[in-house]
Design a protein around this motif. Structure first.
Motif, PDB file in Angstrom:
ATOM      1  N   GLU A 143       0.809  -1.219   0.000  1.00  0.00           N
ATOM      2  CA  GLU A 143       0.000   0.000   0.000  1.00  0.00           C
ATOM      3  C   GLU A 143       0.844   1.272   0.000  1.00  0.00           C
ATOM      4  N   HIS A 144       2.121   1.168   0.347  1.00  0.00           N
ATOM      5  CA  HIS A 144       2.951   2.364   0.484  1.00  0.00           C
ATOM      6  C   HIS A 144       4.037   2.493  -0.579  1.00  0.00           C
ATOM      7  N   LEU A 145       4.548   1.387  -1.079  1.00  0.00           N
ATOM      8  CA  LEU A 145       5.659   1.471  -2.030  1.00  0.00           C
ATOM      9  C   LEU A 145       5.612   0.301  -2.997  1.00  0.00           C
ATOM     10  N   ALA A 146       6.440   0.400  -4.014  1.00  0.00           N
ATOM     11  CA  ALA A 146       6.534  -0.668  -5.014  1.00  0.00           C
ATOM     12  C   ALA A 146       7.930  -0.658  -5.605  1.00  0.00           C
ATOM     13  N   ALA A 147       8.326  -1.794  -6.152  1.00  0.00           N
ATOM     14  CA  ALA A 147       9.575  -1.912  -6.898  1.00  0.00           C
ATOM     15  C   ALA A 147       9.236  -2.463  -8.273  1.00  0.00           C
ATOM     16  N   ILE A 148       9.742  -1.806  -9.305  1.00  0.00           N
ATOM     17  CA  ILE A 148       9.473  -2.249 -10.668  1.00  0.00           C
ATOM     18  C   ILE A 148      10.786  -2.561 -11.365  1.00  0.00           C
ATOM     19  N   TYR A 149      10.680  -3.269 -12.478  1.00  0.00           N
ATOM     20  CA  TYR A 149      11.840  -3.495 -13.334  1.00  0.00           C
ATOM     21  C   TYR A 149      11.749  -2.518 -14.499  1.00  0.00           C
ATOM     22  N   LEU A 198      -0.424   9.612  -2.657  1.00  0.00           N
ATOM     23  CA  LEU A 198       0.012  10.578  -3.654  1.00  0.00           C
ATOM     24  C   LEU A 198      -0.991  10.629  -4.802  1.00  0.00           C
ATOM     25  N   ARG A 199      -1.004  11.757  -5.487  1.00  0.00           N
ATOM     26  CA  ARG A 199      -1.886  11.871  -6.648  1.00  0.00           C
ATOM     27  C   ARG A 199      -1.549  10.794  -7.667  1.00  0.00           C
ATOM     28  N   ARG A 200      -0.264  10.509  -7.792  1.00  0.00           N
ATOM     29  CA  ARG A 200       0.196   9.383  -8.591  1.00  0.00           C
ATOM     30  C   ARG A 200       1.518   8.907  -8.002  1.00  0.00           C
ATOM     31  N   PRO A 201       1.854   7.627  -8.153  1.00  0.00           N
ATOM     32  CA  PRO A 201       3.127   7.132  -7.607  1.00  0.00           C
ATOM     33  C   PRO A 201       4.305   7.875  -8.228  1.00  0.00           C
ATOM     34  N   ILE A 202       5.400   7.928  -7.486  1.00  0.00           N
ATOM     35  CA  ILE A 202       6.572   8.646  -7.973  1.00  0.00           C
ATOM     36  C   ILE A 202       7.838   7.881  -7.600  1.00  0.00           C
ATOM     37  N   HIS A 203       8.820   7.884  -8.498  1.00  0.00           N
ATOM     38  CA  HIS A 203      10.093   7.225  -8.217  1.00  0.00           C
ATOM     39  C   HIS A 203      10.836   8.004  -7.136  1.00  0.00           C
ATOM     40  N   VAL A 204      11.633   7.305  -6.330  1.00  0.00           N
ATOM     41  CA  VAL A 204      12.353   7.961  -5.239  1.00  0.00           C
ATOM     42  C   VAL A 204      13.866   7.953  -5.466  1.00  0.00           C
ATOM     43  N   HIS A 205      14.319   7.384  -6.571  1.00  0.00           N
ATOM     44  CA  HIS A 205      15.715   7.477  -6.981  1.00  0.00           C
ATOM     45  C   HIS A 205      15.737   7.333  -8.496  1.00  0.00           C
ATOM     46  N   ARG A 206      16.910   7.368  -9.087  1.00  0.00           N
ATOM     47  CA  ARG A 206      16.985   7.405 -10.543  1.00  0.00           C
ATOM     48  C   ARG A 206      17.916   6.336 -11.092  1.00  0.00           C
ATOM     49  N   LEU A 207      17.644   5.961 -12.321  1.00  0.00           N
ATOM     50  CA  LEU A 207      18.550   5.151 -13.129  1.00  0.00           C
ATOM     51  C   LEU A 207      18.705   5.861 -14.465  1.00  0.00           C
ATOM     52  N   VAL A 214      16.184  -2.622 -11.111  1.00  0.00           N
ATOM     53  CA  VAL A 214      15.203  -2.405 -10.048  1.00  0.00           C
ATOM     54  C   VAL A 214      15.096  -0.917  -9.731  1.00  0.00           C
ATOM     55  N   LEU A 215      13.850  -0.433  -9.666  1.00  0.00           N
ATOM     56  CA  LEU A 215      13.585   0.973  -9.366  1.00  0.00           C
ATOM     57  C   LEU A 215      12.473   1.046  -8.327  1.00  0.00           C
ATOM     58  N   LEU A 216      12.686   1.837  -7.274  1.00  0.00           N
ATOM     59  CA  LEU A 216      11.696   1.984  -6.207  1.00  0.00           C
ATOM     60  C   LEU A 216      10.780   3.165  -6.481  1.00  0.00           C
ATOM     61  N   ALA A 217       9.500   2.990  -6.141  1.00  0.00           N
ATOM     62  CA  ALA A 217       8.517   4.060  -6.274  1.00  0.00           C
ATOM     63  C   ALA A 217       7.692   4.135  -4.998  1.00  0.00           C
ATOM     64  N   ALA A 218       7.284   5.340  -4.632  1.00  0.00           N
ATOM     65  CA  ALA A 218       6.459   5.559  -3.440  1.00  0.00           C
ATOM     66  C   ALA A 218       5.026   5.838  -3.858  1.00  0.00           C
ATOM     67  N   LYS A 219       4.076   5.402  -3.006  1.00  0.00           N
ATOM     68  CA  LYS A 219       2.656   5.609  -3.286  1.00  0.00           C
ATOM     69  C   LYS A 219       2.002   6.527  -2.261  1.00  0.00           C
ATOM     70  N   LEU A 370      13.806  -5.815   3.352  1.00  0.00           N
ATOM     71  CA  LEU A 370      13.373  -6.106   1.990  1.00  0.00           C
ATOM     72  C   LEU A 370      14.601  -6.359   1.123  1.00  0.00           C
ATOM     73  N   CYS A 371      14.549  -7.403   0.336  1.00  0.00           N
ATOM     74  CA  CYS A 371      15.587  -7.682  -0.653  1.00  0.00           C
ATOM     75  C   CYS A 371      14.879  -7.940  -1.980  1.00  0.00           C
ATOM     76  N   ILE A 372      15.043  -7.016  -2.906  1.00  0.00           N
ATOM     77  CA  ILE A 372      14.390  -7.111  -4.210  1.00  0.00           C
ATOM     78  C   ILE A 372      15.482  -7.339  -5.245  1.00  0.00           C
ATOM     79  N   ALA A 373      15.471  -8.503  -5.872  1.00  0.00           N
ATOM     80  CA  ALA A 373      16.568  -8.877  -6.759  1.00  0.00           C
ATOM     81  C   ALA A 373      16.036  -9.474  -8.056  1.00  0.00           C
ATOM     82  N   VAL A 374      16.806  -9.285  -9.113  1.00  0.00           N
ATOM     83  CA  VAL A 374      16.515  -9.878 -10.422  1.00  0.00           C
ATOM     84  C   VAL A 374      17.809 -10.466 -10.965  1.00  0.00           C
ATOM     85  N   GLY A 375      17.687 -11.341 -11.942  1.00  0.00           N
ATOM     86  CA  GLY A 375      18.866 -11.873 -12.603  1.00  0.00           C
ATOM     87  C   GLY A 375      19.413 -10.885 -13.618  1.00  0.00           C
ATOM     88  N   GLU A 376      20.619 -11.132 -14.095  1.00  0.00           N
ATOM     89  CA  GLU A 376      21.184 -10.248 -15.103  1.00  0.00           C
ATOM     90  C   GLU A 376      20.378 -10.357 -16.395  1.00  0.00           C
TER      91      GLU A 376
END
Length: 407
Positions: A143-149, A198-207, A214-219, A370-376
């Motif tokens: 409900e508060h955050l998300a991680a996307i690829y 938030l009015r819409r989710p927003i990223h909290v760091h950049r790539l 992996v990119l984190l977003a706040a809700k 939290l550990c959010i991981a993906v393969g290469e």
């Protein structure tokens, strides 16, 4: 004896009366502590539809007349750690004084009643789900955050190429699509019902646009505040996977085209680069994962990298300028590897071989790890296999006997 008995009875009576008064005194203290918060002198209008009053208080006596942003920072420092945070909520019309919407230059004084409003749910109408690019997926969500690829080639936000180019230059590059990650987040993530949405989710760091991973977003407002603080305090552990051209000198290679720069590697702590970026202290931890023979590049070294600081293009510059082994496909920092002028720009058009493969942090509300991981990315493996196969097929028989070296 009669007089003594009377005296003892008098003392007992006085003690009992004192003891009887103690509970009532304690009850009085409890009543004072449980008093409701101060109420406005006159009824205030209800919050607009879709909002609720998250916090309200009366400016205490003795507070001199000052701007609302200064009062917010002083009396609600946890919610408004900076002037920017205070101004942002004021501009969003989520701060009221005596029931009225205020501006950033509005003055308040003792006795004024301040209210902070928060959304009851997301307010932006999302795009169609089908508009989300292929490969952009949700790795974790609550409900508060998300991680996307984030796939390579998509900027986190519009306005620049993400690879160091300006907005005008980005218009002519492959990394300047009309839409960005910020545009797609409302379609990708489920709306939250938490107060402070938030009015819409927003990223909290950049790539960088060319970097995948992996990119984190706040809700919610709370998630934005706490995640931003975690990144600022360097409490988020990030791991990147990269493929380098050549072999770093500390691994027995010749250091590529810039062998003297390898001296910047901190020998007191193996595989730690401590070299400034744009005059600011920058530290990167790294280790080799694989070394592959290549007919075109000589060697390709696959590494994991953990940035301890967050400078612009830190990993790309440390790889190219300190290790002397630029990241494969880096159009900005790649130079002539191994002194062979014919190889200049040979990897251009392949895409950047840099991916954020893991984030570790404490959940900003629950505190859970939290550990959010993906393969290469698959192209990393395919490129290594293809380059090694070509080496085996075309190199001299004696030189072709070397196999991949697993670190």
């Amino acid at each position: 004896m009669t007089r003594l008995a009377a005296l003892l009875a008098l003392i007992a009576c006085a003690g009992g009366a004192a003891a009887a008064r103690l509970p009532s005194r304690r009850l009085t203290l409890r009543a004072c502590a449980a008093q409701p918060p101060p109420q406005p002198s006159q009824p205030l209008p209800p919050p607009p539809e879709g909002f609720t009053v998250a916090d309200e208080w009366e400016v205490p006596p003795g507070c001199s007349e000052r701007r609302i942003t200064e009062v917010l920072m002083e009396h609600r420092a946890a919610d408004f750690p900076s002037a920017t945070a205070a101004k942002r909520l004021v501009r969003r019309r989520q701060i009221r004084v005596n029931g009225n919407v205020v501006g950033t230059t509005t003055n308040v004084a003792a006795g004024d009643f301040v209210q902070r409003l928060e959304r009851l749910g997301a307010g932006l109408r999302p795009l169609q789900r089908s508009d989300v690019p292929d490969g952009m997926t949700v790795l974790y969500e609550d409900e508060h955050l998300a991680a996307i690829y984030k796939p390579a080639g998509i900027p986190v936000h519009s306005g620049g190429g993400g690879d160091g180019s300006s907005g005008e230059e980005a218009k002519t590059t492959a990394y300047a699509p009309k839409k960005s990650v910020r545009t797609f987040l409302p379609s990708l993530l489920a709306p939250t019902e938490e107060v402070g949405a938030l009015r819409r989710p927003i990223h909290v760091h950049r790539l960088d646009a060319a970097t995948s991973g992996v990119l984190l977003a706040a809700k919610t407002q709370t998630a934005v505040r706490e995640l931003s603080r975690a990144f600022a305090d360097r409490n988020v552990r990030k791991r990147y996977r990269a493929v380098l051209i050549g072999v770093p000198a500390v691994l027995g290679g010749d250091g590529g085209f810039n062998a003297t720069a390898a001296a910047a590697v901190d020998s007191s702590e193996p595989h730690v680069i401590s070299a400034p970026v744009d005059g600011r202290a920058s530290v990167t931890e790294w280790r080799a994962v694989n070394i592959t023979r290549s007919l075109r590049f000589g060697y390709l070294t696959t590494v994991d990298m953990w940035p301890r600081t967050g400078r612009k293009h830190q990993l790309r510059r440390h790889a190219a300028e300190v290790l002397g082994c630029p990241i494969l496909g880096d159009t900005k920092y790649e130079r002539i590897p191994h002194g062979d002028e014919g190889n200049f720009g040979i990897s251009h058009g392949m895409g950047l071989f840099l991916c954020a493969v893991e984030l570790r942090l404490a959940h900003p509300l629950s505190g859970q790890d939290l550990c959010i991981a993906v393969g290469e990315p698959p192209k990393f493996t395919k490129t290594r296999e293809r380059e090694h196969r070509r080496f085996l097929d075309l190199a001299d028989a004696g030189a072709a006997q070397d196999d991949d070296v697993e670190m």
